[in-house]
Design an enzyme around this catalytic site. Structure first.
Site, PDB file in Angstrom:
ATOM      1  N   GLY A   1       0.817  -1.214   0.000  1.00  0.00           N
ATOM      2  CA  GLY A   1       0.000   0.000   0.000  1.00  0.00           C
ATOM      3  C   GLY A   1       0.848   1.260   0.000  1.00  0.00           C
TER       4      GLY A   1
ATOM      5  CB  SER B   1       5.520   3.496   0.613  1.00  0.00           C
ATOM      6  OG  SER B   1       5.084   2.755  -0.490  1.00  0.00           O
TER       7      SER B   1
ATOM      8  CB  VAL C   1       9.041   4.786 -11.176  1.00  0.00           C
ATOM      9  CG1 VAL C   1       8.392   6.090 -11.613  1.00  0.00           C
ATOM     10  CG2 VAL C   1       8.569   3.638 -12.066  1.00  0.00           C
TER      11      VAL C   1
ATOM     12  N   GLY D   1       5.470   4.559  -8.814  1.00  0.00           N
ATOM     13  CA  GLY D   1       6.256   3.332  -9.021  1.00  0.00           C
ATOM     14  C   GLY D   1       5.333   2.112  -9.064  1.00  0.00           C
ATOM     15  CG  HIS D   2       3.296   0.834  -5.543  1.00  0.00           C
ATOM     16  ND1 HIS D   2       3.508   1.876  -4.675  1.00  0.00           N
ATOM     17  CD2 HIS D   2       3.873  -0.256  -4.971  1.00  0.00           C
ATOM     18  CE1 HIS D   2       4.159   1.442  -3.617  1.00  0.00           C
ATOM     19  NE2 HIS D   2       4.401   0.157  -3.768  1.00  0.00           N
TER      20      HIS D   2
ATOM     21  CG  ASP E   1      12.167  -3.131  -2.784  1.00  0.00           C
ATOM     22  OD1 ASP E   1      12.703  -2.770  -1.737  1.00  0.00           O
ATOM     23  OD2 ASP E   1      11.115  -2.619  -3.214  1.00  0.00           O
TER      24      ASP E   1
HETATM   25  O1  PAF Z   1       8.073  -4.811  -1.848  1.00  0.00           O
HETATM   26  C1  PAF Z   1       7.106  -4.812  -1.065  1.00  0.00           C
HETATM   27  O2  PAF Z   1       6.310  -3.880  -1.023  1.00  0.00           O
HETATM   28  C2  PAF Z   1       6.924  -5.998  -0.121  1.00  0.00           C
HETATM   29  O3  PAF Z   1       8.143  -6.482   0.316  1.00  0.00           O
HETATM   30  C3  PAF Z   1       6.057  -7.109  -0.725  1.00  0.00           C
HETATM   31  C4  PAF Z   1       6.732  -7.744  -1.932  1.00  0.00           C
HETATM   32  C5  PAF Z   1       4.701  -6.562  -1.137  1.00  0.00           C
HETATM   33  C6  PAF Z   1       5.821  -8.222   0.315  1.00  0.00           C
HETATM   34  O4  PAF Z   1       5.176  -7.732   1.437  1.00  0.00           O
END
Ligand code: PAF
Length: 283
Positions: free
Chosen positions: A31, A186, A176, A36-37, A150
């Protein structure tokens, strides 16, 4: 767009789509969504018939209680963003839904998980593997999308999928950045205006180091980045490592591998940030 909170509701929805032969994508998130998401979801939507986005702040991957407590939670705004980018299903379970009992599974991804984030955040990747495997079992996606910010997490998820033989294609997507270069995260919302300004040193230094690396050794390039961060008041470096992008092990010379990536973690005030840069990728 449907928002569901239980695995049963999710399964019922997905069974219908699967019977129709539709391909299913999963974008796992915690969330507090940002561009980026959004870029991961857009790509998932473009490449699949049905896109599920999970929104779950996973307690087992936090090795710091305060970090878990302070992690931003913005489900309503997240749903607005997801609707706008074309997600089909939001899976937003409660902790009890994902962990009706303690998850005692212990994963080993050595040597991928013994370095960098794995060394500085003990248990973090075990928690990531616990939740991502549970999400894969719940959704059974054809493809799942993760950001390259990540970098280590992406390598570990690929390894987890290999070890558990989960039939899902893992798709890595580019970092991004904000217009000024800061990698989207976030956690950026937790930065004060002053810290936000200081945090710019991270991407600026990484980009400058790309040019520096052209005419300097790997050790010199590493020091170049470390010194720039250490010379910036308010930034506290945890690590800067230049690693083989496949094994994640530190390399000593540019000639040591075909895929060299610099990975950084630091505190900007109380906020922990990570970023990375690819020096070479001749694979
Ligand atoms: O990258 C993230 O936001 C978290 O590590 C993930 C992959 C959603 C797992 O909780």
């Amino acid at each position: 767009m449907k928002v569901v909170a239980t695995k049963t509701e999710l399964k019922n929805l997905l069974d219908t789509f699967r019977k129709e032969g539709k391909s299913i994508a999963l974008v796992p998130t915690m969330g507090a969504l940002h561009e980026g998401h959004a870029s991961l979801v857009r790509r998932a939507v473009a490449e699949n018939d049905v896109t599920v986005v999970s929104v779950f702040v996973n307690p087992t991957q936090f090795n710091d209680k305060n970090d878990l407590q302070n992690y931003p939670r913005t489900l309503e705004a997240d749903c607005t963003l997801l609707e706008n980018v074309g997600a089909d299903i939001v899976f937003a379970p409660a902790v009890e839904e994902m962990y009706p009992e303690e998850d005692t599974r212990c994963f080993s991804f050595a040597p991928l998980d013994t370095v960098m984030e794995g060394a500085f955040r003990p248990g973090h990747f075990n928690g990531v593997a616990q939740i991502v495997s549970k999400l894969f079992y719940a959704v059974e996606p054809d493809r799942s999308y993760f950001g390259e910010k990540d970098f280590q997490q992406l390598a570990i998820i690929r390894e987890m999928v290999r070890q558990l033989a989960i039939p899902v294609e893992i798709v890595g997507c580019p970092i991004v950045r904000e217009n000024d270069g800061l990698a989207m995260s976030s956690r950026n919302t937790l930065l004060s205006a002053e810290e936000r300004e200081r945090a710019l040193t991270i991407s600026r230094t990484l980009f400058k180091s790309l040019e520096y690396a052209n005419s300097n050794s790997l050790a010199e390039t590493k020091s170049f980045v470390e010194n720039a961060i250490n010379d910036t008041p308010g930034l506290q470096l945890e690590y800067y490592q230049i690693v083989d992008g496949d094994t994640l092990q530190e390399i000593a010379e540019w000639a040591d591998c075909d895929y060299a990536v610099g990975c950084i973690a630091l505190f900007c005030g109380k906020v922990r940030l990570i970023d990375n840069i690819v020096y070479k990728n001749n694979k």
